[in-house]
Design an enzyme around this catalytic site. Structure first.
Site, PDB file in Angstrom:
ATOM      1  N   GLU A   1     -94.231  16.655  78.844  1.00  0.00           N
ATOM      2  CA  GLU A   1     -93.169  15.676  79.060  1.00  0.00           C
ATOM      3  C   GLU A   1     -92.669  15.146  77.723  1.00  0.00           C
ATOM      4  O   GLU A   1     -92.616  13.942  77.487  1.00  0.00           O
ATOM      5  CB  GLU A   1     -93.666  14.547  79.974  1.00  0.00           C
ATOM      6  CG  GLU A   1     -94.186  15.058  81.310  1.00  0.00           C
ATOM      7  CD  GLU A   1     -94.624  13.953  82.268  1.00  0.00           C
ATOM      8  OE1 GLU A   1     -94.168  12.805  82.117  1.00  0.00           O
ATOM      9  OE2 GLU A   1     -95.425  14.262  83.175  1.00  0.00           O
TER      10      GLU A   1
ATOM     11  N   GLU B   1    -102.290  11.657  85.500  1.00  0.00           N
ATOM     12  CA  GLU B   1    -102.625  10.358  84.929  1.00  0.00           C
ATOM     13  C   GLU B   1    -103.898   9.748  85.523  1.00  0.00           C
ATOM     14  O   GLU B   1    -103.943   8.578  85.912  1.00  0.00           O
ATOM     15  CB  GLU B   1    -101.438   9.405  85.046  1.00  0.00           C
ATOM     16  CG  GLU B   1    -100.221   9.929  84.306  1.00  0.00           C
ATOM     17  CD  GLU B   1     -98.985   9.041  84.415  1.00  0.00           C
ATOM     18  OE1 GLU B   1     -99.065   7.963  85.035  1.00  0.00           O
ATOM     19  OE2 GLU B   1     -97.932   9.437  83.886  1.00  0.00           O
TER      20      GLU B   1
END
Length: 301
Positions: free
Chosen positions: A232, A125
């Site tokens: 994910e 991220e």
């Protein structure tokens, strides 16, 4: 040496060259092997879980996933090294030089404990939750992303045989984010520091996403020449039927893309997933419509 797995388990959903994996938390669910053939620890390998106090490493929960992968001869991904969330509390109190040394020591400690992970999410991220220690490890620098370059160099030195990945959310649904992401990826690729692209596919990014948009953004990522790993995936809806329909739209667009080499779901048991309603197996073992469809789909792909 990196191990290439034959992903043709008689019990797991995926029977071809692409895996369909999932997470493991503190223990392995009794039906886990019935469905999945790649493993990522949900939280157990994140730095905040491993290193609560500086230099003291608790690998117990991470070991659950790593050991299961070894036992079943399936790929294990270490998730992750550098991330602005779930960082150890002690980090903020260190001077910059000490922050850098602490990161180096953490990566080296992980390499000692796990000498042969198959994949590693090195930086997680970077666009949405960049590490709080980024200035200590290069900051923007000449590339604009020197702190990421440093992280990958440290990982490559410690894990010369692992496949090093970057991982991010908000990519699959946003062409402008893809452009920014590709810029980082190409910087790393120029220095032979990256082996694959992780794209989180959480429900808040994919539930309303057109299959054509998925394909278009995957095509752009694929131009880097690197394999892509949706990392994910989770999907929820107001009903079983609606959840299954979203899976029918999203999953094939991901799985059938030539550059996608494996998909990892982020949980599967109702009541035990990060986002409510994303389970595809009830806690008592009953399979929801989405999983019924997924089994049928993967049996012919």
């Amino acid at each position: 040496m990196f191990v290439y797995f034959a992903l043709h388990s008689l019990s797991a959903l995926a029977s071809g060259s692409k895996w369909v994996g999932n997470i493991i938390a503190g223990s392995v669910p009794s039906n886990w092997d019935q469905y999945w053939n790649q493993v990522t620890a949900e939280n157990g390998c994140k730095r905040g879980s491993v290193e609560n106090s500086q230099g003291n490493y608790n690998w117990a929960e991470c070991d659950v996933s790593a050991n299961h992968a070894t036992q079943k001869s399936i790929p294990f991904k270490y998730h992750n090294f550098v991330w602005g969330s779930q960082e150890p509390g002690f980090i903020s109190g260190l001077a910059a030089a000490a922050q850098k040394t602490a990161l180096d020591n953490y990566i080296k400690a992980a390499a000692t404990h796990y000498p042969n992970p198959d994949f590693i999410d090195v930086v997680n991220e970077a666009l949405h939750a960049p590490s709080s220690i980024r200035n200590a490890i290069g900051g923007d620098g000449s590339t604009g992303w020197d702190w990421i370059v440093y992280s990958f160099k440290a990982a490559r030195a410690a894990f010369p045989s692992a496949k090093l990945l970057i991982n991010e959310y908000g990519i699959i649904n946003d062409a402008s984010a893809v452009t920014r992401y590709v810029n980082i990826i190409n910087i790393l690729k120029e220095q032979n520091l990256i082996d694959g692209i992780g794209i989180q596919c959480h429900q808040f990014n994919v539930n309303d996403l057109a299959a054509s948009t998925i394909t278009s953004n995957l095509d752009t990522l694929a131009k880097t020449g690197l394999p892509i790993y949706p990392s994910e995936l989770d999907i929820n809806a107001n009903s079983e039927a609606e959840q299954a329909n979203i899976y029918k739209r999203v999953f094939p667009a991901l799985y059938e893309h030539a550059s996608v080499k494996g998909i990892t779901l982020w949980g599967y048991i109702t009541g035990s997933t990060w986002k409510d309603g994303t389970g595809i197996v009830e806690s008592g073992g009953q399979e929801r419509q989405a999983l019924t469809w997924l089994k049928e789909y993967l049996s012919s792909h």
